[in-house]
Design an enzyme around this catalytic site. Sequence first.
Site, short mmCIF file in Angstrom:
data_model
loop_
_atom_site.label_atom_id
_atom_site.label_comp_id
_atom_site.label_asym_id
_atom_site.label_seq_id
_atom_site.Cartn_x
_atom_site.Cartn_y
_atom_site.Cartn_z
N CYS A 51 -8.82 1.09 11.14
CA CYS A 51 -9.99 0.59 10.43
C CYS A 51 -10.96 -0.14 11.35
CB CYS A 51 -9.56 -0.32 9.29
SG CYS A 51 -8.59 -1.64 9.89
N THR A 62 -9.01 2.02 -16.56
CA THR A 62 -7.99 2.96 -16.99
C THR A 62 -6.99 3.19 -15.86
OG1 THR A 62 -9.59 3.99 -18.44
CG2 THR A 62 -7.63 5.29 -17.93
N SER A 89 0.84 -1.20 0.00
CA SER A 89 0.00 0.00 0.00
C SER A 89 0.87 1.24 0.00
CB SER A 89 -0.89 -0.02 1.25
OG SER A 89 -1.69 1.12 1.28
N1 PLP Z 1 -2.81 -4.76 5.59
C1 PLP Z 1 -2.23 -4.12 6.62
C2 PLP Z 1 -1.26 -4.86 7.51
C3 PLP Z 1 -2.53 -2.78 6.88
O1 PLP Z 1 -1.97 -2.16 7.91
C4 PLP Z 1 -3.44 -2.12 6.00
C5 PLP Z 1 -3.78 -0.70 6.25
O2 PLP Z 1 -4.71 -0.34 6.89
C6 PLP Z 1 -4.03 -2.82 4.94
C7 PLP Z 1 -3.68 -4.15 4.77
C8 PLP Z 1 -5.01 -2.17 4.00
O3 PLP Z 1 -4.35 -1.25 3.15
P1 PLP Z 1 -5.17 -0.18 2.27
O4 PLP Z 1 -5.50 0.94 3.20
O5 PLP Z 1 -4.21 0.22 1.18
O6 PLP Z 1 -6.35 -0.86 1.70
#
Ligand code: PLP
Length: 378
Positions: free
Chosen positions: A321, A234, A196
């Site tokens: 999250c 795209t 990411s």
């Molecule tokens: N995996 C891990 C370990 C993360 O810390 C995160 C971030 O929140 C993600 C996956 C998800 O990434 P993204 O925000 O790019 O969807």
Amino acid sequence: MDVYLDHNATSPLLPQVAAAMEAVARETFANPSSLYPAGQRAREIFEDARARLAATVGARAQEVIFTSGATEAINQAIIATSLCRGGGHIVTTGVEHAAVRRCVDWLGAAGYRTSYVRCQRTGRVDPSAIAAALADDTVLVAVQAANNELGTVQPIAEIAEMVHARGALLLVDAVQALGKLPLDFVTSGADLMSLSAHKVGGPKGVGALLRRWDLELPALLHGGGQEFGWRSGTENVSGAVGFAVAAEVATARRATVVKRWEALRGELLALTELLPDCRVNGHGTETLANTLSIAFRGVNARELTVALGRRGVAVSAGSACCAGRPSEVLQAIGLDEPAIRGTIRFSMGPDISAHELRAVREIVVETVTELRTAAPEA
Ligand code: PLP
């Protein structure tokens, strides 16, 4: 003084990333699939970003598929593997990011056989526990390189050996490893890897799935056939350039920054001596140097996070999250309820200073003491 200690949640856009993205967004509006010169120029810039990102993570350019973030990369990898291998068994761990766990839960609800391997108290997965979970029909094992809440680093090479010995594929969620640990896709043992951009000073909504070049998997997004037919739509040219620049910067300065984190970590660890009833969660040595998860018994981490925020200190309770719900990761490592309720995560960025951390430490001591005094039963 404002101190941002939530880099595992997201990180500020690096100035050089903003500049590179702005230049592309202003000057390169054409569709990379168009055949006239402006389109071909956009294609060149996009493919250059792919090659640069690949070089920073030890992958071949054709192994990089740009996505809308790691959540998409993870979902695509897990669902495509399960579909193409005829609905076999999927193995993951209790400490994965929600993007992995919720996707595996969803396949489980749809009738796929799934297993969640238990972790040790440190958040570390014992490779022999993975081996014990593998069956003849296991198609995929998903394990993170490092945990976003605890910082615990997983023994990926040993896990990869066991997974491959049983003919399954390994997805490594390396989001928290980029810029913090050495990362080399080809030698890592991973067949698939998620990344990411926004955790390393890149743009939000941009990520990548690394897919071993010889791996045949079905596409889940159908349309114009972009990204080697795997992900139609795209291309996000400026986003890809931003990701490549951010990954290059993070990788180039990793060794220096990790040394700084190792030297400064003690400033925060001292909290456990200055305050009673608090303990570090995670692993003592196999950990991301920037991450520190501490359980402050007798406080509510949400209240603590809000109170610290008012005093200029940005940290999080669990992962961003899952804000508002008790952390499933902390539950998975067997913490008791008061420790889960009182845990906050500090995650340092590359420019953190001793001066800032000392100020944070004082504010944390004051705030925890106040909250404990105000609500001794919390
Ligand atoms: N995996 C891990 C370990 C993360 O810390 C995160 C971030 O929140 C993600 C996956 C998800 O990434 P993204 O925000 O790019 O969807």
